[in-house]
Scaffold this motif. Structure first.
Motif, PDB file in Angstrom:
ATOM      1  N   GLN A 142      57.680  33.302   6.538  1.00  0.00           N
ATOM      2  CA  GLN A 142      57.210  34.405   7.379  1.00  0.00           C
ATOM      3  C   GLN A 142      58.381  35.289   7.770  1.00  0.00           C
ATOM      4  O   GLN A 142      58.254  36.509   7.780  1.00  0.00           O
ATOM      5  CB  GLN A 142      56.530  33.863   8.646  1.00  0.00           C
ATOM      6  CG  GLN A 142      55.238  33.127   8.380  1.00  0.00           C
ATOM      7  CD  GLN A 142      54.210  33.994   7.669  1.00  0.00           C
ATOM      8  OE1 GLN A 142      53.985  33.835   6.480  1.00  0.00           O
ATOM      9  NE2 GLN A 142      53.635  34.952   8.370  1.00  0.00           N
ATOM     10  N   ALA A 143      59.518  34.651   8.064  1.00  0.00           N
ATOM     11  CA  ALA A 143      60.702  35.418   8.459  1.00  0.00           C
ATOM     12  C   ALA A 143      61.192  36.294   7.303  1.00  0.00           C
ATOM     13  O   ALA A 143      61.544  37.450   7.488  1.00  0.00           O
ATOM     14  CB  ALA A 143      61.799  34.475   8.934  1.00  0.00           C
ATOM     15  N   ILE A 144      61.164  35.742   6.073  1.00  0.00           N
ATOM     16  CA  ILE A 144      61.591  36.517   4.905  1.00  0.00           C
ATOM     17  C   ILE A 144      60.659  37.716   4.711  1.00  0.00           C
ATOM     18  O   ILE A 144      61.087  38.845   4.489  1.00  0.00           O
ATOM     19  CB  ILE A 144      61.602  35.641   3.630  1.00  0.00           C
ATOM     20  CG1 ILE A 144      62.631  34.516   3.768  1.00  0.00           C
ATOM     21  CG2 ILE A 144      61.877  36.497   2.389  1.00  0.00           C
ATOM     22  CD1 ILE A 144      62.582  33.490   2.647  1.00  0.00           C
ATOM     23  N   LEU A 145      59.343  37.455   4.831  1.00  0.00           N
ATOM     24  CA  LEU A 145      58.365  38.523   4.609  1.00  0.00           C
ATOM     25  C   LEU A 145      58.507  39.624   5.661  1.00  0.00           C
ATOM     26  O   LEU A 145      58.318  40.799   5.365  1.00  0.00           O
ATOM     27  CB  LEU A 145      56.940  37.959   4.620  1.00  0.00           C
ATOM     28  CG  LEU A 145      56.593  37.032   3.446  1.00  0.00           C
ATOM     29  CD1 LEU A 145      55.182  36.479   3.594  1.00  0.00           C
ATOM     30  CD2 LEU A 145      56.747  37.747   2.108  1.00  0.00           C
ATOM     31  N   ALA A 146      58.874  39.207   6.871  1.00  0.00           N
ATOM     32  CA  ALA A 146      59.018  40.184   7.948  1.00  0.00           C
ATOM     33  C   ALA A 146      60.186  41.144   7.698  1.00  0.00           C
ATOM     34  O   ALA A 146      60.228  42.245   8.234  1.00  0.00           O
ATOM     35  CB  ALA A 146      59.205  39.464   9.283  1.00  0.00           C
ATOM     36  N   GLN A 147      61.137  40.718   6.855  1.00  0.00           N
ATOM     37  CA  GLN A 147      62.289  41.555   6.511  1.00  0.00           C
ATOM     38  C   GLN A 147      61.965  42.627   5.464  1.00  0.00           C
ATOM     39  O   GLN A 147      62.759  43.529   5.246  1.00  0.00           O
ATOM     40  CB  GLN A 147      63.406  40.681   5.901  1.00  0.00           C
ATOM     41  CG  GLN A 147      63.871  39.546   6.777  1.00  0.00           C
ATOM     42  CD  GLN A 147      64.800  40.052   7.847  1.00  0.00           C
ATOM     43  OE1 GLN A 147      65.708  40.815   7.560  1.00  0.00           O
ATOM     44  NE2 GLN A 147      64.557  39.650   9.087  1.00  0.00           N
ATOM     45  N   MET A 148      60.799  42.483   4.806  1.00  0.00           N
ATOM     46  CA  MET A 148      60.476  43.409   3.716  1.00  0.00           C
ATOM     47  C   MET A 148      60.179  44.791   4.299  1.00  0.00           C
ATOM     48  O   MET A 148      59.639  44.903   5.388  1.00  0.00           O
ATOM     49  CB  MET A 148      59.234  42.921   2.963  1.00  0.00           C
ATOM     50  CG  MET A 148      59.337  41.479   2.506  1.00  0.00           C
ATOM     51  SD  MET A 148      59.710  41.334   0.779  1.00  0.00           S
ATOM     52  CE  MET A 148      58.213  41.952   0.056  1.00  0.00           C
ATOM     53  N   PRO A 149      60.513  45.850   3.535  1.00  0.00           N
ATOM     54  CA  PRO A 149      60.184  47.190   4.019  1.00  0.00           C
ATOM     55  C   PRO A 149      58.668  47.310   4.222  1.00  0.00           C
ATOM     56  O   PRO A 149      57.893  46.738   3.465  1.00  0.00           O
ATOM     57  CB  PRO A 149      60.659  48.114   2.887  1.00  0.00           C
ATOM     58  CG  PRO A 149      60.962  47.238   1.731  1.00  0.00           C
ATOM     59  CD  PRO A 149      61.177  45.857   2.234  1.00  0.00           C
ATOM     60  N   PRO A 150      58.258  48.040   5.255  1.00  0.00           N
ATOM     61  CA  PRO A 150      56.834  48.090   5.616  1.00  0.00           C
ATOM     62  C   PRO A 150      55.953  48.670   4.506  1.00  0.00           C
ATOM     63  O   PRO A 150      54.771  48.344   4.435  1.00  0.00           O
ATOM     64  CB  PRO A 150      56.812  48.981   6.865  1.00  0.00           C
ATOM     65  CG  PRO A 150      58.168  49.568   7.005  1.00  0.00           C
ATOM     66  CD  PRO A 150      59.114  48.790   6.169  1.00  0.00           C
TER      67      PRO A 150
END
Ligand code: HEM
Ligand code: SF4
Lengths: 66, 418
Positions: B90-98
């Motif tokens: 989840q933390a990795i995905l949260a770093q992705m550009p919106p």
């Protein structure tokens, strides 16, 4: 003869139900509905086969004391 | 390419792996496995340690014995399905550009309890024996149509002509996807299959394509429910809240990964056996009532999926030291050939009594589609035996196989008198 089922460990794959819908009823989500019951006379072999069919091995047969 | 070149490079052995539990085996490219999978698996059962570490494919554990597999499958605290822990992911995905395209998640297969159950329970009713029995006749009709196309020809390549189109058509029908999506979907299944050891970024893109193909239908069914699985999934709740378009995409991707290749390979292994076993064909043609028992015993004898796990903590498992973060493969094909559980395990005995097999695994992740898979396999064997006269392998073009997480049949040429 009695059947005892560890209901919480049932993962709902209905192998017991496939052996006998009468002995091993399932709920709407496909999990076993019963926990403990006396096997009606004449259905002992079906109960044993149902227990053997369970991949989770959660159906226990309690034989009457001879 | 030479055989030696296709075997993956060995990594060095960690200090806690002792000689007694070291065994060199390449799950993807082992020459014996690729030549004749279950023959090699019997050899492993007889000669490899019941739990071993192999230096191939980055180094990982292999659980061979039935006891090891059965216990590990149920001990989700020690053997996790989250190859990357959920919170970390989840933390990795949260770093992705919106504005990055959303990556569909195959929940619940990659979640551990208790979160796992929240995503599994809604599917349980949808794939219950009752629901599946109701579509059995339509599966039979499809199987009949597909088989009849090859009967007059006296030969076919079973995998491409029968084993692949049948499950894909059943799947699209059940979901309620328009049949004009069939070519696109089959192309994706083919791409998925051709990569036994997927490149993660390509695999991700393919899942995004699977979701994209389904999106119009998903939205359409939300607004106009019909009698199909997509409509049913709009009506279930996940942990007390209504499902969203993201949930539906996730489920679509899950079923694509779990329910197509598997059924296809199950058919491949079973029909290969039938083609080599004229006596079995004859017995089943004379007594079609025995086919459902044969389906079960074939699943045991030719179990073929290898679910991966992450070792979630340092521990001793059945006398073997394992470290957090290592990978372990539940090598179910070997578990179902363990002589402790199944005497004379290599004998295909359709009257075998005794312990249930774990071709669909055990524990919380046990296959949700097992009823559907059984019906598809059963119907395929019934219709094939009824419509095609005694068939055998084409001696000029022997079968080819592949290893991996779904040990499978690449090519299976059959011939018969037409
Ligand atoms: C012969 C065919 C099949 C075999 C051998 C098979 C085998 C398996 C195995 C071994 C697992 C456990 C994976 C793990 O422990 O990580 C599994 C899970 C699963 N299978 Fe199947 N499968 C088959 C067909 C299907 C079909 C037709 C469907 C779909 C409709 C399906 C849907 C699923 C799902 C959704 C899961 C995940 C369950 C969870 O994580 O709780 N499978 N399957
Ligand atoms: S066979 Fe076992 S796991 Fe399956 S429904 Fe019956 S009790 Fe539950």
């Amino acid at each position: 003869m009695k059947v005892r089922i560890d209901k919480s460990a049932c993962v709902g794959n209905a192998r017991c139900w496939a052996v006998s819908e009468e002995l091993f009823p399932l709920d709407d989500d496909g999990y076993i509905q019963v926990e403990e019951f006396d096997v009606p006379p004449g259905m002992e072999e079906l109960a044993r086969r149902g227990a053997r069919a369970c991949p989770e091995r959660v159906i226990e047969i309690v034989e009457d004391d001879a | 390419m030479t055989e030696a070149a296709t075997i993956s490079e060995a990594v060095s052995r960690p200090a806690h792996v002792t000689d007694a539990v070291f065994y060199d085996f390449d799950l993807f490219h082992d020459p014996g496995l690729v030549a004749d999978p279950h023959q090699r698996i019997i050899d492993l059962v007889e000669n490899a340690p019941p739990v071993f570490w192999t230096p191939r494919n980055g180094g990982h554990w292999m659980l061979i014995g039935h006891k090891a597999n059965f216990e590990a499958a149920r001990d989700f605290e020690a053997f996790s399905n989250e190859m990357v822990p959920h919170e970390q992911l989840q933390a990795i995905l949260a770093q992705m550009p919106p504005d990055a395209p959303r990556i569909p998640m195959a929940y619940p297969i990659n979640l551990d309890p208790p979160l796992h159950g929240k995503y599994r329970v809604p599917l349980q009713g949808v794939f219950s024996p009752r629901t599946i029995n109701a579509i059995k006749d339509s599966i039979r009709e499809l199987a009949g149509e597909i088989i009849d196309q090859v009967v007059p020809r006296g030969q076919c390549e079973f995998m491409a002509e029968i084993a692949e189109p049948l499950p894909v058509k059943v799947f699209l029908n059940m979901l309620g996807m328009p049949l004009d999506k069939l070519p696109e979907y089959r192309a994706l299944v083919k791409a998925h299959l051709s990569e036994i050891q997927p490149d993660p970024s390509k695999a991700m893109q393919r899942l995004q394509q699977v979701a994209a193909i389904m999106r119009d239908t998903l939205i359409e069914r939300r607004d106009n429910p019909q009698d199909d699985i997509i409509s049913m999934l709009w009506q279930v709740e996940i942990d007390g809240r209504p499902t969203t378009l993201e949930d539906l995409e996730n489920y679509g991707v899950l079923l694509f990964i779990a329910g197509l290749d598997t059924v296809m390979q199950g058919m491949g292994h079973g029909v290969r056996r039938l083609a080599e076993d004229a006596a079995l064909q004859e017995e089943l043609r004379a007594n079609p009532d025995l086919i459902s028992d044969a389906t079960e015993e074939i699943l045991r004898r030719y179990t073929f999926t290898v679910p991966p796990r992450r070792v979630a903590r340092d521990m001793e498992f059945q006398g073997v030291e394992m470290k957090e973060g290592e990978r372990a493969m539940l090598f179910l094909p070997a578990a179902d050939l363990d002589p402790v559980e199944y005497p004379e395990p290599d004998r295909l005995d359709i009257r075998r009594e005794g312990k249930a097999h774990i071709a669909f695994n055990a524990g919380p992740h046990r296959c949700l589609g097992s009823h559907l898979a059984r019906v598809e396999l059963n119907v395929l064997y019934e219709e094939l035996l009824a419509r095609v006269p005694s068939f055998r392998l084409d001696a000029a073009r022997p079968p080819r196989f592949h290893g991996g997480h779904v040990i499978g049949v690449e090519e299976l040429n059959l011939v018969w008198e037409s």
